[in-house]
Motif scaffolding. Structure first.
Motif, PDB file in Angstrom:
ATOM      1  N   PRO A   1      42.786  43.492  37.826  1.00  0.00           N
ATOM      2  CA  PRO A   1      41.907  42.481  38.435  1.00  0.00           C
ATOM      3  C   PRO A   1      42.218  41.076  37.975  1.00  0.00           C
ATOM      4  O   PRO A   1      42.018  40.122  38.715  1.00  0.00           O
ATOM      5  N   SER A   2      42.741  40.914  36.800  1.00  0.00           N
ATOM      6  CA  SER A   2      43.001  39.561  36.296  1.00  0.00           C
ATOM      7  C   SER A   2      44.309  38.995  36.806  1.00  0.00           C
ATOM      8  O   SER A   2      44.561  37.798  36.670  1.00  0.00           O
ATOM      9  N   THR A   3      45.185  39.823  37.387  1.00  0.00           N
ATOM     10  CA  THR A   3      46.494  39.346  37.835  1.00  0.00           C
ATOM     11  C   THR A   3      46.674  39.396  39.343  1.00  0.00           C
ATOM     12  O   THR A   3      47.760  39.134  39.839  1.00  0.00           O
ATOM     13  N   LEU A   4      45.644  39.765  40.171  1.00  0.00           N
ATOM     14  CA  LEU A   4      45.790  39.830  41.631  1.00  0.00           C
ATOM     15  C   LEU A   4      46.098  38.459  42.208  1.00  0.00           C
ATOM     16  O   LEU A   4      46.949  38.318  43.092  1.00  0.00           O
ATOM     17  N   ALA A   5      45.452  37.443  41.660  1.00  0.00           N
ATOM     18  CA  ALA A   5      45.688  36.091  42.179  1.00  0.00           C
ATOM     19  C   ALA A   5      47.059  35.576  41.803  1.00  0.00           C
ATOM     20  O   ALA A   5      47.541  34.598  42.400  1.00  0.00           O
ATOM     21  N   ASP A   6      47.700  36.214  40.820  1.00  0.00           N
ATOM     22  CA  ASP A   6      49.025  35.746  40.419  1.00  0.00           C
ATOM     23  C   ASP A   6      50.068  35.983  41.503  1.00  0.00           C
ATOM     24  O   ASP A   6      51.135  35.360  41.489  1.00  0.00           O
ATOM     25  N   PHE A   7      49.792  36.897  42.442  1.00  0.00           N
ATOM     26  CA  PHE A   7      50.758  37.193  43.514  1.00  0.00           C
ATOM     27  C   PHE A   7      50.706  36.168  44.643  1.00  0.00           C
ATOM     28  O   PHE A   7      51.582  36.151  45.506  1.00  0.00           O
ATOM     29  N   ILE A   8      49.646  35.340  44.687  1.00  0.00           N
ATOM     30  CA  ILE A   8      49.533  34.337  45.751  1.00  0.00           C
ATOM     31  C   ILE A   8      50.690  33.349  45.630  1.00  0.00           C
ATOM     32  O   ILE A   8      50.930  32.776  44.576  1.00  0.00           O
ATOM     33  N   GLY A   9      51.405  33.174  46.721  1.00  0.00           N
ATOM     34  CA  GLY A   9      52.563  32.283  46.741  1.00  0.00           C
ATOM     35  C   GLY A   9      53.869  32.997  46.513  1.00  0.00           C
ATOM     36  O   GLY A   9      54.941  32.407  46.746  1.00  0.00           O
TER      37      GLY A   9
END
Length: 296
Positions: A121-129
């Motif tokens: 859950p803490s790294t899902l946004a890291d895939f944006i871009g």
């Protein structure tokens, strides 16, 4: 002369049916070889042999092949059917094996059976871009989703749910805008066409009206000119009649019993010239009929 039989038995002539059998076997062997090498030609020859054998079944003989009897022809028919079926199977097999892959066939994608580990859950946004491989891909974790969409640089990257919804909405609005513009352009073109047709009809009606008015004016001028000419002619006639001398009309006299045989008698009586209405006047004394007789 001795008639004892010869100790050496005479040679038996070869049977014609055996020769025919060898011919049929040879033809079938050639067809089998062609079936393996060129199945298309074997199929064609098999069909031809099948047609010929069917004709032989109807006639009961094949004189040009020297085959007589429906049983032999039936055997030939069965062989040709078998060759046709086998050759067709060989042709389908070789054609499918040698056929190039169709350009319209959708490319298959090999999907790994090993599931991709879901991000924490803490790294899902890291895939944006991050770049991705296809716009149909979706990365999902719980209620959150990432979509593989086209980014600002026209490259496929992972985008959030909100950005994906915005891009979908923008694409929908753009499509609706283009559809509205196309509809407006079509309506404008139709209106211009209708206006042009209306203008052409009005111009035609105006031209016809102008031509009709011109024709009426020409007719009126012609009638006026004819009337004027007729009036001038009538005036000239009246003027000529007024200018002409009036014929003498002698006064009416009482009838009398005086008569003259000729102008000599009139002159001797001292009545010359004698006028119409005078005693003794007659038409025979007035040769020119002007009402005056015995003028000279």
């Amino acid at each position: 002369m001795s008639y004892f039989p010869s100790p050496v038995p005479p040679e038996r002539p070869k049977s014609k049916s055996s020769k025919k059998l060898w011919v049929v076997v040879t033809v079938l062997a050639v067809l089998v070889i062609l079936m393996l090498a060129v199945p298309e030609l074997a199929l064609l020859l098999g069909l031809l042999l099948l047609i010929v054998s069917l004709i032989g079944l109807v006639l009961g003989k094949l004189p040009f092949l020297r085959i007589f009897g429906r049983k032999r022809i039936a055997a030939l028919t069965a062989g040709s059917v078998l060759i046709t079926i086998v050759a067709g199977g060989f042709m389908d097999t070789t054609g499918a094996a040698n056929a190039p892959p169709s350009a319209d066939a959708a490319p298959t994608t090999k999907v790994s059976e090993t599931p991709t580990p879901s991000p924490s859950p803490s790294t899902l946004a890291d895939f944006i871009g991050e770049t991705c491989e296809g716009d149909e891909l979706v990365m999902e974790q719980a209620s959150e989703k990432l979509y593989c969409d086209e980014g600002a640089t026209n490259a496929l990257v992972w985008t959030s749910q909100g950005d994906h919804d915005k891009s979908v909405l923008a694409a929908k609005q753009e499509a609706e805008k283009k559809a509205a513009e196309a509809k407006a352009a079509a309506e404008k073109k139709a209106a211009e066409k209708k206006a042009a047709e209306t203008k052409a009809v009005e111009e035609k009606a105006a031209a016809e009206k102008k031509a009709a008015e011109k024709a009426a004016a020409d007719k009126r001028r012609a009638e006026e000119a004819a009337a004027k000419k007729e009036a001038q002619k009538q005036a000239a006639k009246e003027k000529a009649e007024r200018a002409a001398p009036e014929a003498y009309t002698p006064p009416a006299k009482a009838p009398s019993s005086t008569s003259y045989a000729n102008c000599t008698a009139v002159k001797n009586a001292g009545a010359a010239p004698i006028y119409q209405g005078d005693p003794g006047y007659s038409r025979k004394l007035d040769r020119d009929g002007d009402g005056v007789g015995c003028e000279k």
